[in-house]
Design an enzyme around this catalytic site. Sequence first.
Site, PDB file in Angstrom:
ATOM      1  N   LYS A  55      -6.486  12.779   4.388  1.00 21.36           N
ATOM      2  CA  LYS A  55      -5.655  13.543   5.293  1.00 21.36           C
ATOM      3  C   LYS A  55      -4.544  12.670   5.877  1.00 21.36           C
ATOM      4  O   LYS A  55      -3.571  13.160   6.423  1.00 21.36           O
ATOM      5  CB  LYS A  55      -6.493  14.059   6.486  1.00 21.36           C
ATOM      6  N   GLY A  56      -4.737  11.368   5.783  1.00 18.97           N
ATOM      7  CA  GLY A  56      -3.847  10.432   6.489  1.00 18.97           C
ATOM      8  C   GLY A  56      -2.372  10.602   6.184  1.00 18.97           C
ATOM      9  O   GLY A  56      -1.529  10.348   7.038  1.00 18.97           O
ATOM     10  N   GLU A 111       0.928   7.918  -0.103  1.00 22.48           N
ATOM     11  CA  GLU A 111      -0.184   7.390   0.705  1.00 22.48           C
ATOM     12  C   GLU A 111       0.325   6.940   2.071  1.00 22.48           C
ATOM     13  O   GLU A 111       1.456   6.475   2.192  1.00 22.48           O
ATOM     14  CB  GLU A 111      -0.824   6.189   0.006  1.00 22.48           C
ATOM     15  N   ASP A 112      -0.519   7.068   3.073  1.00 22.88           N
ATOM     16  CA  ASP A 112      -0.139   6.571   4.394  1.00 22.88           C
ATOM     17  C   ASP A 112      -0.332   5.064   4.484  1.00 22.88           C
ATOM     18  O   ASP A 112       0.502   4.358   5.013  1.00 22.88           O
ATOM     19  CB  ASP A 112      -0.924   7.283   5.512  1.00 22.88           C
ATOM     20  N   ASP A 115      -4.934  -0.463   2.040  1.00 20.97           N
ATOM     21  CA  ASP A 115      -5.696  -1.478   2.747  1.00 20.97           C
ATOM     22  C   ASP A 115      -6.355  -2.359   1.668  1.00 20.97           C
ATOM     23  O   ASP A 115      -5.721  -3.266   1.123  1.00 20.97           O
ATOM     24  CB  ASP A 115      -6.711  -0.726   3.620  1.00 20.97           C
ATOM     25  N   LYS A 143      -1.150  -3.266   4.017  1.00 21.79           N
ATOM     26  CA  LYS A 143      -1.778  -4.439   4.652  1.00 21.79           C
ATOM     27  C   LYS A 143      -2.119  -5.409   3.533  1.00 21.79           C
ATOM     28  O   LYS A 143      -3.263  -5.433   3.067  1.00 21.79           O
ATOM     29  CB  LYS A 143      -3.078  -4.023   5.345  1.00 21.79           C
ATOM     30  N   PHE A 164      -6.046  -2.845  13.595  1.00 25.12           N
ATOM     31  CA  PHE A 164      -6.542  -1.470  13.449  1.00 25.12           C
ATOM     32  C   PHE A 164      -5.489  -0.514  13.990  1.00 25.12           C
ATOM     33  O   PHE A 164      -5.300  -0.402  15.193  1.00 25.12           O
ATOM     34  CB  PHE A 164      -7.883  -1.276  14.145  1.00 25.12           C
ATOM     35  N   VAL A 165      -4.790   0.155  13.064  1.00 18.61           N
ATOM     36  CA  VAL A 165      -3.673   1.008  13.468  1.00 18.61           C
ATOM     37  C   VAL A 165      -4.035   2.486  13.384  1.00 18.61           C
ATOM     38  O   VAL A 165      -4.809   2.896  12.507  1.00 18.61           O
ATOM     39  CB  VAL A 165      -2.400   0.717  12.634  1.00 18.61           C
ATOM     40  N   ASP A 171      -6.049   7.885  11.573  1.00 14.98           N
ATOM     41  CA  ASP A 171      -7.037   8.246  12.593  1.00 14.98           C
ATOM     42  C   ASP A 171      -7.992   7.113  12.921  1.00 14.98           C
ATOM     43  O   ASP A 171      -8.115   6.136  12.183  1.00 14.98           O
ATOM     44  CB  ASP A 171      -7.889   9.420  12.087  1.00 14.98           C
ATOM     45  N   ARG A 177      -4.263  11.185  15.007  1.00 18.89           N
ATOM     46  CA  ARG A 177      -3.327  11.452  13.902  1.00 18.89           C
ATOM     47  C   ARG A 177      -2.003  12.002  14.413  1.00 18.89           C
ATOM     48  O   ARG A 177      -0.978  11.892  13.759  1.00 18.89           O
ATOM     49  CB  ARG A 177      -3.933  12.460  12.923  1.00 18.89           C
TER      50      ARG A 177
HETATM   51  C1  PRP Z   1      -7.410   5.851   4.306  1.00 11.75           C
HETATM   52  C2  PRP Z   1      -5.965   5.954   3.825  1.00 11.75           C
HETATM   53  C3  PRP Z   1      -6.066   5.619   2.366  1.00 11.75           C
HETATM   54  C4  PRP Z   1      -7.247   4.658   2.315  1.00 11.75           C
HETATM   55  C5  PRP Z   1      -6.740   3.254   2.201  1.00 11.75           C
HETATM   56  O1  PRP Z   1      -8.027   7.084   4.079  1.00 11.75           O
HETATM   57  O2  PRP Z   1      -5.426   7.237   4.040  1.00 11.75           O
HETATM   58  O3  PRP Z   1      -6.324   6.759   1.577  1.00 11.75           O
HETATM   59  O4  PRP Z   1      -7.979   4.812   3.533  1.00 11.75           O
HETATM   60  O5  PRP Z   1      -7.774   2.323   2.209  1.00 11.75           O
HETATM   61  P1  PRP Z   1      -8.134   1.396   0.962  1.00 11.75           P
HETATM   62  O6  PRP Z   1      -6.859   0.817   0.425  1.00 11.75           O
HETATM   63  O7  PRP Z   1      -9.022   0.336   1.585  1.00 11.75           O
HETATM   64  O8  PRP Z   1      -8.860   2.204  -0.050  1.00 11.75           O
HETATM   65  P2  PRP Z   1      -9.416   7.510   4.728  1.00 11.75           P
HETATM   66  O9  PRP Z   1     -10.483   7.355   3.715  1.00 11.75           O
HETATM   67  O10 PRP Z   1      -9.585   6.812   6.034  1.00 11.75           O
HETATM   68  O11 PRP Z   1      -9.265   9.068   4.954  1.00 11.75           O
HETATM   69  P3  PRP Z   1      -8.186   9.925   5.756  1.00 11.75           P
HETATM   70  O12 PRP Z   1      -6.858   9.702   5.064  1.00 11.75           O
HETATM   71  O13 PRP Z   1      -8.672  11.325   5.621  1.00 11.75           O
HETATM   72  O14 PRP Z   1      -8.160   9.447   7.188  1.00 11.75           O
END
Ligand code: PRP
Length: 196
Positions: A55-56, A111-112, A115, A143, A164-165, A171, A177
């Site tokens: 959802k991010g 993608e948002d 990580d 990151k 932690f952003v 979220d 969000r």
């Molecule tokens: C977050 C973000 C990416 C992923 C990145 O999603 O939106 O999809 O983590 O992390 P990574 O590079 O370590 O895989 P999350 O699973 O938190 O779900 P959300 O977008 O619904 O909040």
Amino acid sequence: MHADLVPSVHNGPLDDDIERVLIDEQTLQDRIRELGEMIETEYANKDLLLISVLKGSIVFMADLIRYIRIPHEVDFMATSSYGADVQSSGVVRILKDLNKPIEGRNVLVVEDIIDSGNTLNYLLRILRERQPASLRIVALLDKPERREVDIEVDWTGFNIPNAFVVGYGLDYNEIYRNLPYIGILKPSVYTRPEHS
Ligand code: PRP
């Protein structure tokens, strides 16, 4: 929150959980406009399908498409890599798949944040198997310090430190969000015994 970085609109108690604003609203919008213009140039006179990873990325996607002033379609996928935990588990689950096939399409994954890279690594693998004509990535935040797998990102909004952003789609425990900026969460929020 630093006094000179107080956002234009007060977001009630949510702002109080932010240690400091990392990227303010105007800086975000200026950079997203630039990304949109680069994408628009790249895909001029070409088919284009944007895939938002829920959802991010919803807030980023909603703003980005308004800066891409050429015809394009959107579709959505949902994955999950984190539980209520702050750390990436490395486990990626598909919660919602695309509505349509992508064979022969020019696909741009939105993608948002990247990580560890595990989510995108997995997603790219399954999308490639579906034989799109091209497959590229635009990520608002990166990151690099946290990377566990190599990912080639075509367009990045901002490289950020390992903090932690939250906000602008990101979220903690599904909250924050709606903040219009990217902020660093106060550690006291995620070390509270109970988040209410
Ligand atoms: C977050 C973000 C990416 C992923 C990145 O999603 O939106 O999809 O983590 O992390 P990574 O590079 O370590 O895989 P999350 O699973 O938190 O779900 P959300 O977008 O619904 O909040």
